[in-house]
Design a protein around this motif. Structure first.
Motif, PDB file in Angstrom:
ATOM      1  N   GLY A   1      11.466   5.344   0.895  1.00  0.00           N
ATOM      2  CA  GLY A   1      11.935   4.360   1.864  1.00  0.00           C
ATOM      3  C   GLY A   1      11.982   4.917   3.273  1.00  0.00           C
ATOM      4  O   GLY A   1      11.656   4.228   4.249  1.00  0.00           O
ATOM      5  N   LEU A   2      12.356   6.195   3.403  1.00  0.00           N
ATOM      6  CA  LEU A   2      12.423   6.823   4.725  1.00  0.00           C
ATOM      7  C   LEU A   2      11.041   6.972   5.331  1.00  0.00           C
ATOM      8  O   LEU A   2      10.838   6.707   6.520  1.00  0.00           O
ATOM      9  CB  LEU A   2      13.109   8.190   4.609  1.00  0.00           C
ATOM     10  CG  LEU A   2      13.372   8.928   5.926  1.00  0.00           C
ATOM     11  CD1 LEU A   2      14.299   8.105   6.815  1.00  0.00           C
ATOM     12  CD2 LEU A   2      13.969  10.309   5.655  1.00  0.00           C
ATOM     13  N   VAL A   3      10.068   7.393   4.511  1.00  0.00           N
ATOM     14  CA  VAL A   3       8.696   7.533   5.009  1.00  0.00           C
ATOM     15  C   VAL A   3       8.141   6.169   5.426  1.00  0.00           C
ATOM     16  O   VAL A   3       7.496   6.031   6.468  1.00  0.00           O
ATOM     17  CB  VAL A   3       7.803   8.182   3.933  1.00  0.00           C
ATOM     18  CG1 VAL A   3       6.333   8.108   4.331  1.00  0.00           C
ATOM     19  CG2 VAL A   3       8.215   9.635   3.711  1.00  0.00           C
ATOM     20  N   SER A   4       8.392   5.150   4.608  1.00  0.00           N
ATOM     21  CA  SER A   4       7.922   3.803   4.955  1.00  0.00           C
ATOM     22  C   SER A   4       8.541   3.315   6.259  1.00  0.00           C
ATOM     23  O   SER A   4       7.878   2.654   7.065  1.00  0.00           O
ATOM     24  CB  SER A   4       8.250   2.826   3.819  1.00  0.00           C
ATOM     25  OG  SER A   4       7.577   3.178   2.644  1.00  0.00           O
ATOM     26  N   PHE A   5       9.820   3.642   6.456  1.00  0.00           N
ATOM     27  CA  PHE A   5      10.487   3.198   7.670  1.00  0.00           C
ATOM     28  C   PHE A   5       9.876   3.863   8.899  1.00  0.00           C
ATOM     29  O   PHE A   5       9.542   3.177   9.879  1.00  0.00           O
ATOM     30  CB  PHE A   5      11.980   3.521   7.594  1.00  0.00           C
ATOM     31  CG  PHE A   5      12.749   3.146   8.826  1.00  0.00           C
ATOM     32  CD1 PHE A   5      13.171   1.848   9.023  1.00  0.00           C
ATOM     33  CD2 PHE A   5      13.042   4.093   9.810  1.00  0.00           C
ATOM     34  CE1 PHE A   5      13.867   1.480  10.170  1.00  0.00           C
ATOM     35  CE2 PHE A   5      13.731   3.745  10.951  1.00  0.00           C
ATOM     36  CZ  PHE A   5      14.146   2.435  11.124  1.00  0.00           C
ATOM     37  N   TRP A   6       9.725   5.192   8.867  1.00  0.00           N
ATOM     38  CA  TRP A   6       9.256   5.923  10.044  1.00  0.00           C
ATOM     39  C   TRP A   6       7.771   5.727  10.320  1.00  0.00           C
ATOM     40  O   TRP A   6       7.347   5.732  11.477  1.00  0.00           O
ATOM     41  CB  TRP A   6       9.547   7.413   9.893  1.00  0.00           C
ATOM     42  CG  TRP A   6      10.974   7.765  10.150  1.00  0.00           C
ATOM     43  CD1 TRP A   6      11.919   8.132   9.236  1.00  0.00           C
ATOM     44  CD2 TRP A   6      11.645   7.755  11.425  1.00  0.00           C
ATOM     45  NE1 TRP A   6      13.127   8.350   9.852  1.00  0.00           N
ATOM     46  CE2 TRP A   6      12.986   8.135  11.201  1.00  0.00           C
ATOM     47  CE3 TRP A   6      11.242   7.473  12.724  1.00  0.00           C
ATOM     48  CZ2 TRP A   6      13.926   8.225  12.221  1.00  0.00           C
ATOM     49  CZ3 TRP A   6      12.178   7.572  13.749  1.00  0.00           C
ATOM     50  CH2 TRP A   6      13.495   7.937  13.490  1.00  0.00           C
TER      51      TRP A   6
ATOM     52  N   LEU B   1       0.829  -1.202   0.000  1.00  0.00           N
ATOM     53  CA  LEU B   1       0.000   0.000   0.000  1.00  0.00           C
ATOM     54  C   LEU B   1       0.870   1.261   0.000  1.00  0.00           C
ATOM     55  O   LEU B   1       0.603   2.217  -0.739  1.00  0.00           O
ATOM     56  CB  LEU B   1      -0.927  -0.010   1.215  1.00  0.00           C
ATOM     57  CG  LEU B   1      -1.844   1.208   1.368  1.00  0.00           C
ATOM     58  CD1 LEU B   1      -2.817   1.308   0.199  1.00  0.00           C
ATOM     59  CD2 LEU B   1      -2.606   1.129   2.696  1.00  0.00           C
ATOM     60  N   PHE B   2       1.919   1.268   0.831  1.00  0.00           N
ATOM     61  CA  PHE B   2       2.837   2.410   0.853  1.00  0.00           C
ATOM     62  C   PHE B   2       3.537   2.558  -0.494  1.00  0.00           C
ATOM     63  O   PHE B   2       3.725   3.677  -0.989  1.00  0.00           O
ATOM     64  CB  PHE B   2       3.865   2.225   1.979  1.00  0.00           C
ATOM     65  CG  PHE B   2       3.442   2.816   3.284  1.00  0.00           C
ATOM     66  CD1 PHE B   2       4.146   3.875   3.850  1.00  0.00           C
ATOM     67  CD2 PHE B   2       2.349   2.315   3.971  1.00  0.00           C
ATOM     68  CE1 PHE B   2       3.756   4.417   5.055  1.00  0.00           C
ATOM     69  CE2 PHE B   2       1.955   2.843   5.182  1.00  0.00           C
ATOM     70  CZ  PHE B   2       2.655   3.901   5.728  1.00  0.00           C
ATOM     71  N   ALA B   3       3.922   1.427  -1.098  1.00  0.00           N
ATOM     72  CA  ALA B   3       4.583   1.485  -2.401  1.00  0.00           C
ATOM     73  C   ALA B   3       3.623   2.004  -3.471  1.00  0.00           C
ATOM     74  O   ALA B   3       4.019   2.766  -4.370  1.00  0.00           O
ATOM     75  CB  ALA B   3       5.099   0.095  -2.792  1.00  0.00           C
TER      76      ALA B   3
END
Length: 267
Positions: free
Chosen positions: A168-173, A160-162
Motif C-alpha cells: 500500500g505504501l509503494v502504491s501510494f508513493w 497492475l500494481f496489485a
C-alpha cells in the motif's frame, strides 16, 4: 534565432490581452475621477493621486506588504502540510472520510469573524493569530482537491500494481500521489490567494504582531484618516500580492507537470 525568440513571442501574445484590459481599466478609472468624481478625491482619487500616495508612503507600504507576505506564507505552508497529510489519511478509508471530512467542511463554513474572539483568547493579539486565520481560510481547498486526486487513481494502474504485489505504501508513493498532483496543485492555486486574504482579514480583526502592521492594519489606518489615495494603493498592493502568490504556485505546478501531464504539456 526563431527558436530562441518563440518563447518571448508566446509570452508577449499571452500578456497582450491582460495588459490591454489593465490599460482600459486605468483609462476608465482616470475618466471617472476626472468627470463624475472631479474634486471628490476622498471618494475616487485619480491614478496620479494614488501613484503620489504610493511614492510618499513607499517604505510603509513595502514593510506592510512584507509583513502580510510572511504571515500568508506561514499560514499557507501550515495548510499544505496539514491539508495534504490529512487528505492522505482520510483517503485510506471510507469510514475515516465519512467520520472526519464533514468537520473539514465545517471549518470552511464557519465565518472567521465568529471564531476570531476565540483565536485571540487562545493565542493573543499577535502575528500567530493572524497566521492561524490564514491557515484556516486556505486549508479546505487543499484537503478537498488532494482527496479528489487520490480517489481518482486509474483503476487499471491500481490493478497492475496489485498484480505485482506492491504494498500500500509503494502504491501510494509511486502511483496515487503522483497521479493526484494535478488536483493537488489546483487546490494549492486556490489556497494561495485565500492565504493572503486570510492574512489581511486576520489583520483587520486581530491586528499584527509588529509596530507597523501588515496591509490589513494599514488599510484600517488609512480608512480612519480618510486618506483614500493611500487606501487605494494598499488595496492594489494586497491584490498584486495575492496575484503574484497565485502565479508563483502555478509556475511551480507547471514545472513539475509539464513533461508528463496533459494539463501542462507545452507550458
Amino acid at each position: 534565432m526563431t527558436r530562441s525568440s518563440s518563447p518571448a513571442l508566446a509570452l508577449a501574445r499571452n500578456a497582450a490581452p491582460v495588459v490591454a484590459v489593465a490599460l482600459l481599466a486605468i483609462g476608465l478609472w482616470w475618466l471617472l475621477s476626472a468627470t463624475v468624481y472631479q474634486g471628490k478625491g476622498y471618494l475616487l482619487p485619480s491614478p496620479q493621486e494614488v501613484a503620489a500616495a504610493t511614492a510618499e508612503n513607499a517604505a510603509t507600504l513595502a514593510g506592510a506588504t512584507l509583513s502580510t507576505l510572511k504571515e500568508a506564507l506561514l499560514g499557507y505552508a501550515l495548510a499544505i502540510v496539514v491539508g495534504i497529510a490529512g487528505a492522505a489519511v482520510l483517503a485510506q478509508s471510507r469510514l475515516l472520510e465519512r467520520s472526519l471530512y464533514p468537520y473539514a467542511v465545517l471549518l470552511q463554513t464557519v465565518p472567521v469573524v465568529a471564531i476570531a474572539p476565540l483565536i485571540v483568547l487562545w493565542f493573543g493579539y499577535n502575528e500567530l493569530s493572524v497566521v492561524i486565520v490564514s491557515f484556516i481560510m486556505s486549508l479546505f481547498p487543499i484537503i478537498n482537491n488532494t482527496m479528489l486526486g487520490l480517489r481518482s487513481t486509474s483503476r487499471n494502474l491500481a490493478e497492475l500494481f496489485a498484480l505485482h504485489r506492491a504494498s500500500g505504501l509503494v502504491s501510494f508513493w509511486k502511483l496515487r500521489l503522483p497521479g493526484a498532483l494535478p488536483h493537488i496543485f489546483a487546490g494549492l492555486r486556490i489556497s494561495a490567494g485565500l492565504s493572503v486574504i486570510g492574512a489581511i482579514v486576520g489583520e483587520f480583526i486581530i491586528g499584527s504582531g509588529n509596530a507597523e502592521g501588515g496591509l490589513g492594519v494599514q488599510i484600517v489606518f488609512a480608512q480612519g484618516r480618510m486618506y483614500t489615495a493611500l487606501l487605494f494603493a494598499e488595496v492594489i498592493a494586497a491584490t498584486l500580492l495575492g496575484f503574484l502568490f497565485f502565479l508563483a504556485v502555478s509556475a511551480i505546478g507547471r514545472l513539475l507537470l509539464r513533461h508528463w501531464h496533459e494539463s501542462a504539456l507545452g507550458s
